[in-house]
Design a protein around this motif. Structure first.
Motif, PDB file in Angstrom:
ATOM      1  N   ALA A   2       0.833  -1.198   0.000  1.00  0.00           N
ATOM      2  CA  ALA A   2       0.000   0.000   0.000  1.00  0.00           C
ATOM      3  C   ALA A   2       0.869   1.250   0.000  1.00  0.00           C
ATOM      4  O   ALA A   2       1.948   1.283   0.587  1.00  0.00           O
ATOM      5  CB  ALA A   2      -0.905  -0.008   1.216  1.00  0.00           C
ATOM      6  N   ASN A   3       0.380   2.270  -0.659  1.00  0.00           N
ATOM      7  CA  ASN A   3       1.088   3.536  -0.703  1.00  0.00           C
ATOM      8  C   ASN A   3       0.787   4.312   0.579  1.00  0.00           C
ATOM      9  O   ASN A   3      -0.370   4.639   0.843  1.00  0.00           O
ATOM     10  CB  ASN A   3       0.667   4.329  -1.937  1.00  0.00           C
ATOM     11  CG  ASN A   3       1.551   5.526  -2.185  1.00  0.00           C
ATOM     12  OD1 ASN A   3       2.625   5.639  -1.621  1.00  0.00           O
ATOM     13  ND2 ASN A   3       1.086   6.420  -3.022  1.00  0.00           N
ATOM     14  N   ILE A   4       1.803   4.594   1.355  1.00  0.00           N
ATOM     15  CA  ILE A   4       1.640   5.319   2.616  1.00  0.00           C
ATOM     16  C   ILE A   4       1.925   6.791   2.350  1.00  0.00           C
ATOM     17  O   ILE A   4       2.974   7.138   1.816  1.00  0.00           O
ATOM     18  CB  ILE A   4       2.596   4.775   3.701  1.00  0.00           C
ATOM     19  CG1 ILE A   4       2.284   3.316   3.979  1.00  0.00           C
ATOM     20  CG2 ILE A   4       2.489   5.608   4.962  1.00  0.00           C
ATOM     21  CD1 ILE A   4       3.274   2.638   4.890  1.00  0.00           C
ATOM     22  N   LYS A   5       0.973   7.633   2.724  1.00  0.00           N
ATOM     23  CA  LYS A   5       1.147   9.070   2.559  1.00  0.00           C
ATOM     24  C   LYS A   5       1.464   9.678   3.914  1.00  0.00           C
ATOM     25  O   LYS A   5       0.877   9.302   4.928  1.00  0.00           O
ATOM     26  CB  LYS A   5      -0.120   9.693   1.974  1.00  0.00           C
ATOM     27  CG  LYS A   5      -0.434   9.187   0.586  1.00  0.00           C
ATOM     28  CD  LYS A   5      -1.712   9.797   0.073  1.00  0.00           C
ATOM     29  CE  LYS A   5      -2.037   9.204  -1.292  1.00  0.00           C
ATOM     30  NZ  LYS A   5      -3.323   9.648  -1.780  1.00  0.00           N
ATOM     31  N   TYR A   6       2.398  10.609   3.907  1.00  0.00           N
ATOM     32  CA  TYR A   6       2.764  11.272   5.155  1.00  0.00           C
ATOM     33  C   TYR A   6       3.133  12.716   4.871  1.00  0.00           C
ATOM     34  O   TYR A   6       3.531  13.070   3.766  1.00  0.00           O
ATOM     35  CB  TYR A   6       3.935  10.556   5.838  1.00  0.00           C
ATOM     36  CG  TYR A   6       5.206  10.533   5.022  1.00  0.00           C
ATOM     37  CD1 TYR A   6       6.149  11.545   5.160  1.00  0.00           C
ATOM     38  CD2 TYR A   6       5.445   9.524   4.104  1.00  0.00           C
ATOM     39  CE1 TYR A   6       7.304  11.531   4.402  1.00  0.00           C
ATOM     40  CE2 TYR A   6       6.596   9.504   3.353  1.00  0.00           C
ATOM     41  CZ  TYR A   6       7.520  10.509   3.511  1.00  0.00           C
ATOM     42  OH  TYR A   6       8.667  10.513   2.758  1.00  0.00           O
ATOM     43  N   GLU A   7       2.952  13.527   5.896  1.00  0.00           N
ATOM     44  CA  GLU A   7       3.358  14.922   5.817  1.00  0.00           C
ATOM     45  C   GLU A   7       4.074  15.273   7.115  1.00  0.00           C
ATOM     46  O   GLU A   7       3.498  15.147   8.204  1.00  0.00           O
ATOM     47  CB  GLU A   7       2.139  15.828   5.639  1.00  0.00           C
ATOM     48  CG  GLU A   7       2.498  17.293   5.536  1.00  0.00           C
ATOM     49  CD  GLU A   7       1.298  18.208   5.396  1.00  0.00           C
ATOM     50  OE1 GLU A   7       1.505  19.422   5.292  1.00  0.00           O
ATOM     51  OE2 GLU A   7       0.153  17.713   5.410  1.00  0.00           O
ATOM     52  N   ILE A   8       5.336  15.664   6.985  1.00  0.00           N
ATOM     53  CA  ILE A   8       6.087  16.097   8.158  1.00  0.00           C
ATOM     54  C   ILE A   8       5.671  17.532   8.461  1.00  0.00           C
ATOM     55  O   ILE A   8       5.953  18.445   7.704  1.00  0.00           O
ATOM     56  CB  ILE A   8       7.610  16.000   7.921  1.00  0.00           C
ATOM     57  CG1 ILE A   8       8.006  14.549   7.625  1.00  0.00           C
ATOM     58  CG2 ILE A   8       8.366  16.537   9.139  1.00  0.00           C
ATOM     59  CD1 ILE A   8       9.465  14.363   7.238  1.00  0.00           C
TER      60      ILE A   8
END
Length: 74
Positions: A2-8
């Protein structure tokens, strides 16, 4: 996989750096659009790859801080 999306959202601090340039960092991160949590993990220099880590709520981070402050590291 699965494509994991994140924002620091906030870079809080770098704990260490390996000879290959990977850094262990404490950051505030939103994962897959969810509420941000404190996150401790290894990151590649470009932040495109990451190692396994742990996420903590604000309350868990406070308890960890209190636990560490009570340790005798001398």
């Amino acid at each position: 996989m699965a494509n994991i999306k994140y924002e620091i959202l906030e870079k809080i601090g770098k704990i260490s750096e390996s000879p290959k340039g990977w850094t262990k960092e404490l950051n505030l991160i939103s994962w897959n659009g969810r509420a941000a949590k404190y996150d401790l993990r290894d990151w590649a220099p470009d932040h495109e790859k990451m190692g396994k880590g742990i996420t903590l709520t604000k309350e868990e981070l406070k308890r960890l801080r209190d636990t560490l402050n009570g340790m005798n590291l001398g």
